[in-house]
Design a protein around this motif. Structure first.
Motif: not given
Length: 229
Positions: A3-7, A180-183, A190-200
């Motif tokens: 899981d590359t989203t874990k730092l 709007l997010i910048t990383s 990875e951002l899409k995996k972390m943030i997307e939900t049914d409504s977002l």
């Protein structure tokens, strides 16, 4: 698969680090009023690109010159000040859990933007269940999720605060509002995996200059806009 989203945790994820950092920046500003502190991701021109993105999408969804905005982890407030300079005039709120950063941002506001009545800075822990906030047309994050991911902290229900973050953002959003997010720590995927939900859901991506290495393409930074449906 890893899981590359874990730092790994870092001092950059601690409140003490940011309190100390902004105490120094505030002191520097008091000695030199032209020194308003560091602009994160300046080498990638990210702030200008975020503002350009919003300007180009005025009239779409809830993006407007008078849109209400909240900047999560506002730091010295630089992004909000620049948005004001570019003619955005809706209610703007910068929140940060570092009281020292809020003190610094307020001092810049008093010194350089005393005529602005639409902008304020608040010290707040957005993960505190007692924290209450109105909903906004635009939610901004420039490097805040990056810092959060380095904290290793968990919310009261046992979730990591990275896992809790999309829920916090969702509560701040109206239908058709934009996040709007910048990383610099996470890729677009990875951002899409972390943030997307049914409504977002992901809406658009800001493009940055890329590089090639070992047959792979990438960039050192990414910005993704999500919309609440």
């Amino acid at each position: 698969m890893e899981d590359t989203t874990k730092l790994n945790t870092s001092k950059l994820g601690t409140k003490q680090y940011w309190d100390d950092f902004y105490a120094v920046e505030k002191s520097n500003f008091e000695e030199n009023p032209e020194d308003t502190g560091e602009c994160w991701f300046d080498d990638s021109n990210a702030e200008d690109k975020m503002i350009e993105f919003l300007t180009d999408h005025v009239g779409e969804l809830l993006v407007a010159k008078d849109a209400s905005m909240i900047d999560l982890g506002t730091g010295n407030g630089h992004l909000l000040f620049q948005l004001c300079d570019e003619g955005f005039e809706g209610k703007m709120v910068g929140v940060d859990y570092s009281e020292k950063s809020v003190e610094f941002a307020r001092e810049i506001l008093r010194a350089n933007y005393s005529d602005l009545s639409n902008l304020e800075f608040l010290a707040a822990d957005i993960f505190d269940s007692k924290w209450e906030s109105p909903k906004y047309d635009i939610i901004l994050d420039k490097g805040t999720l990056d810092a959060i991911a380095l904290s290793g902290l968990k919310s009261s229900n046992g979730e990591t605060i990275v896992e809790a973050y999309p829920k916090v953002v969702d509560k701040l959003m109206k239908k058709d509002s934009v996040f709007l997010i910048t990383s610099c720590n996470f890729t677009e995927a990875e951002l899409k995996k972390m943030i997307e939900t049914d409504s977002l859901v992901a809406w658009e991506t800001i493009k940055y200059p890329g590089f090639k290495f070992g047959g792979h393409e990438g960039s050192t930074i990414c910005s993704v806009a999500f919309v609440k449906r």
